[in-house]
Design a protein around this motif. Structure first.
Motif, PDB file in Angstrom:
ATOM      1  N   UNK A  23       0.834  -1.204   0.000  1.00  0.00           N
ATOM      2  CA  UNK A  23       0.000   0.000   0.000  1.00  0.00           C
ATOM      3  C   UNK A  23       0.869   1.254   0.000  1.00  0.00           C
ATOM      4  N   UNK A  24       2.059   1.198   0.626  1.00  0.00           N
ATOM      5  CA  UNK A  24       2.977   2.330   0.633  1.00  0.00           C
ATOM      6  C   UNK A  24       3.796   2.434  -0.646  1.00  0.00           C
ATOM      7  N   UNK A  25       3.660   1.453  -1.544  1.00  0.00           N
ATOM      8  CA  UNK A  25       4.534   1.380  -2.704  1.00  0.00           C
ATOM      9  C   UNK A  25       4.378   2.573  -3.635  1.00  0.00           C
ATOM     10  N   UNK A  26       3.154   3.085  -3.769  1.00  0.00           N
ATOM     11  CA  UNK A  26       2.920   4.227  -4.649  1.00  0.00           C
ATOM     12  C   UNK A  26       3.767   5.420  -4.208  1.00  0.00           C
ATOM     13  N   UNK A  27       3.778   5.666  -2.895  1.00  0.00           N
ATOM     14  CA  UNK A  27       4.565   6.774  -2.363  1.00  0.00           C
ATOM     15  C   UNK A  27       6.058   6.518  -2.533  1.00  0.00           C
ATOM     16  N   UNK A  28       6.491   5.295  -2.305  1.00  0.00           N
ATOM     17  CA  UNK A  28       7.911   4.957  -2.426  1.00  0.00           C
ATOM     18  C   UNK A  28       8.405   5.162  -3.861  1.00  0.00           C
ATOM     19  N   UNK A  29       7.646   4.719  -4.828  1.00  0.00           N
ATOM     20  CA  UNK A  29       8.073   4.816  -6.218  1.00  0.00           C
ATOM     21  C   UNK A  29       8.127   6.255  -6.712  1.00  0.00           C
ATOM     22  N   UNK A 317      -6.368   2.996  -4.833  1.00  0.00           N
ATOM     23  CA  UNK A 317      -5.073   2.678  -4.241  1.00  0.00           C
ATOM     24  C   UNK A 317      -3.917   3.011  -5.177  1.00  0.00           C
ATOM     25  N   UNK A 318      -4.194   3.905  -6.106  1.00  0.00           N
ATOM     26  CA  UNK A 318      -3.119   4.449  -6.947  1.00  0.00           C
ATOM     27  C   UNK A 318      -3.245   5.968  -7.005  1.00  0.00           C
ATOM     28  N   UNK A 319      -4.251   6.463  -7.708  1.00  0.00           N
ATOM     29  CA  UNK A 319      -4.363   7.901  -7.910  1.00  0.00           C
ATOM     30  C   UNK A 319      -4.867   8.639  -6.672  1.00  0.00           C
ATOM     31  N   UNK A 320      -5.786   8.035  -5.917  1.00  0.00           N
ATOM     32  CA  UNK A 320      -6.218   8.670  -4.673  1.00  0.00           C
ATOM     33  C   UNK A 320      -5.029   8.883  -3.735  1.00  0.00           C
ATOM     34  N   UNK A 321      -4.169   7.867  -3.641  1.00  0.00           N
ATOM     35  CA  UNK A 321      -3.007   7.978  -2.756  1.00  0.00           C
ATOM     36  C   UNK A 321      -1.999   8.993  -3.277  1.00  0.00           C
ATOM     37  N   UNK A 322      -1.855   9.048  -4.607  1.00  0.00           N
ATOM     38  CA  UNK A 322      -0.951  10.048  -5.177  1.00  0.00           C
ATOM     39  C   UNK A 322      -1.427  11.453  -4.860  1.00  0.00           C
ATOM     40  N   UNK A 323      -2.734  11.668  -4.850  1.00  0.00           N
ATOM     41  CA  UNK A 323      -3.278  12.978  -4.485  1.00  0.00           C
ATOM     42  C   UNK A 323      -3.011  13.288  -3.018  1.00  0.00           C
ATOM     43  N   UNK A 324      -3.190  12.292  -2.163  1.00  0.00           N
ATOM     44  CA  UNK A 324      -3.045  12.522  -0.721  1.00  0.00           C
ATOM     45  C   UNK A 324      -1.601  12.766  -0.316  1.00  0.00           C
TER      46      UNK A 324
END
Length: 555
Positions: A23-29, A317-324
């Motif tokens: 779940x944290x992978x989007x932020x890590x990448x 779990x991709x774009x919503x997290x990128x926004x946050x």
């Protein structure tokens, strides 16, 4: 049995913590690898898609070759190795061996770290899929084998400690791990806990009950196709009673008129004795087996409408997290982790599923057969509301970016609280919970219990196909948006991207999909569903299907 249950419960730590690491992978990448958010979404969505698609094949492998214990053991080893490789792929851990720098920067990530990273994703995906496939079945085998009537006080204490540990450890990790800045430690903690859980599971190897695989009930579907193809030049008898049916069938399905070509699999040839033909089950199938295969084909049109549900789910779990990621996380003087949005997502998922289950049972035996279809339609409506809300919030986010001159400063914090995203996460939780529960129940209701596991995995696989299909949807929408010399909706940074227009497009597609589903659902002939619905558990990673259960929060 109780000690076995304790060990299996501890394995759930791996599901929780591995799912949280991904779940944290989007932020890590995006923050460390510095790749575009669309590229990061491709990696994350392909991972979750594979996790949801793989259980169907693994279930067949369990039933035919290795059994639940070995699948659970091998997938636990894969979990441990995958999360360990993930921690090792971060720049500080292998910097000396790889000859790279140790800072969390793009130039510090060499080819060796990239190989470790992608290997870690593959192993973790197999670990998650293996647990989704076998952890429930293996626990059921231990309960069936239980002969314990007197349980010691110490065993009860250990049971409650393991049960609450399986809840408290991941919840505490979800709150504490985001406060840890080094990514090597963020990924290392789940890796250590997974290794410990696997070793605890291994300690009970001598006490588990092992059930040998007896073959897959899904094989009958393949046998029907082979048998009907082998008799392609034979004519079906006009009288359906002349077709073959086994007397020992647990239940018998009456022959239907549609898809008559498959009825050839049940033709009894005149040039051989019945005993000779019965020995080769790939040349002669029963009417019931043929009808099960027909039902599987008839349900395809409805299943196709589920694909877009997977596309919608993947956005959260991709774009919503990128926004946050770049919004203000402070509440007063306190900085809260993004994981708080996950907590609200999970709470909404639990609560709305419970409400849906109560509604379905309220319909009674006569209307319960239609409850899954109604639930799927309701979930699509909730999904449309989620996308509309997300589009409105994104418009406001872009307005704040323009007013503060942040368009060309993608790494700066945006003076807008991340709790603006809370409504869309809550709606997404309700959508995921109702859609996944309804789709799985819809498929399992239409088939006998022997195919129940496979139908649930097929539902997961369709959602996984949609999750991977979201990559294609972004690509196609991006190309179409460039027509007429206009800039693509998807740019190299989130601040320049028009996610709001993409959300509106998905909302329109979901509305059309809803109309198509209603038309197909009206046409479909439903089977009776007399058993009451129960609220599903979302403790396992997949769950998707599954997907994608990421936390344990009850309502």
């Amino acid at each position: 049995m109780l000690s076995s249950f304790i060990r299996i419960t501890v394995l759930m730590w791996a599901d929780f913590l591995a799912a949280f690491a991904i779940w944290m992978m989007m932020t890590y990448l995006t923050n460390v690898w510095k790749i575009g958010f669309t590229h990061a979404a491709v990696i994350v969505n392909f991972f979750w898609g594979i996790v949801l698609i793989m259980p169907l094949a693994l279930q067949f492998l369990v039933d035919t070759i290795i059994g639940n214990y070995w699948m659970l053991l091998l997938s636990s080893f894969a979990y441990s190795a995958g999360l360990s490789f993930l921690a090792m792929s971060t720049p500080p851990v292998m910097s000396e061996a790889m000859g790279t720098c140790s800072e969390y920067k793009l130039e510090c990530i060499g080819e060796g770290q990239k190989i470790l990273f992608y290997t870690a994703l593959a192993l973790t995906a197999y670990g998650m899929s293996g647990h989704i496939t076998s952890i429930g079945g293996f626990m059921g085998e231990q309960i069936t084998a239980s002969g314990e009537h007197n349980v010691s006080r110490g065993a009860l204490v250990m049971f409650f400690l393991s049960f609450f540990g399986a809840i408290l450890v991941p919840v505490t990790g979800a709150i504490a791990i985001p406060l840890i800045h080094p990514w090597s430690i963020r990924f290392g903690i789940p890796a250590i806990c997974t290794v410990v859980a696997t070793l605890i599971f291994l300690t009970g190897t001598c006490s588990y009950r092992y059930v040998r695989p007896e073959g897959s009930s899904f094989t009958s579907v393949f046998r029907v196709f082979v048998a009907s193809a082998s008799k392609i030049f034979h004519r079906c008898p006009k009288d359906a009673t002349e077709l073959y049916e086994r007397d020992q069938e647990l239940y018998k399905a009456p022959p239907t008129r549609g898809l008559r070509c498959l009825d050839k699999a049940a033709i009894i040839l005149a040039d051989q004795t019945l005993e000779e033909q019965e020995r080769n089950r790939w040349r002669l199938c029963s009417v019931t087996e043929v009808e099960e295969t027909k039902s599987l084909l008839r349900i395809i049109p409805i299943c196709l409408t589920f694909i877009l549900l997977g596309v919608l789910s993947s956005v959260g779990f991709s774009y919503f997290l990128a926004q946050a990621d770049h919004l203000n996380r402070k509440v007063g003087h306190l900085s809260v982790p993004i994981a708080i949005l996950l907590w609200f997502y999970d709470m909404s998922k639990k609560c709305l599923v419970n409400l849906y289950v109560q509604f379905a049972n309220w319909l009674g035996e006569g209307g319960r057969r239609y409850a899954p279809a109604i639930g799927i339609a309701i979930s699509m409506v909730v999904g449309i509301l989620c996308l509309i809300t997300a589009a409105k919030v994104e418009i406001r986010r872009l307005d704040v970016i323009r007013s503060h001159g942040l368009i060309d400063r993608p790494d700066d914090k945006i003076p807008m609280t991340m709790f603006w995203l809370l409504p869309q996460f809550v709606l997404l939780g309700g959508f995921d919970g109702i859609s996944q529960t309804s789709a799985a129940r819809f498929l399992t209701d239409q088939f006998p219990a022997t195919l129940g596991n496979y139908m649930a995995h097929i539902a997961l696989g369709i959602f996984g196909l949609g999750t991977m299909g979201s990559v294609l949807s972004v690509y196609v929408v991006g190309i179409i948006s460039e027509r007429g010399g206009k800039p693509s909706w998807f740019q190299d940074t989130l601040n320049k991207t028009r996610l709001d227009k993409y959300y509106w497009t998905l909302a329109a597609m979901t509305a059309v999909n809803l109309v198509v589903f209603i038309l197909v659902a009206i046409w479909y002939a439903y089977k009776d569903a007399t058993a009451e619905l129960e609220a599903p558990e979302f403790e396992e990673a997949g769950e998707p299907f599954d997907d994608n259960a990421r936390c344990c929060c009850c309502c």
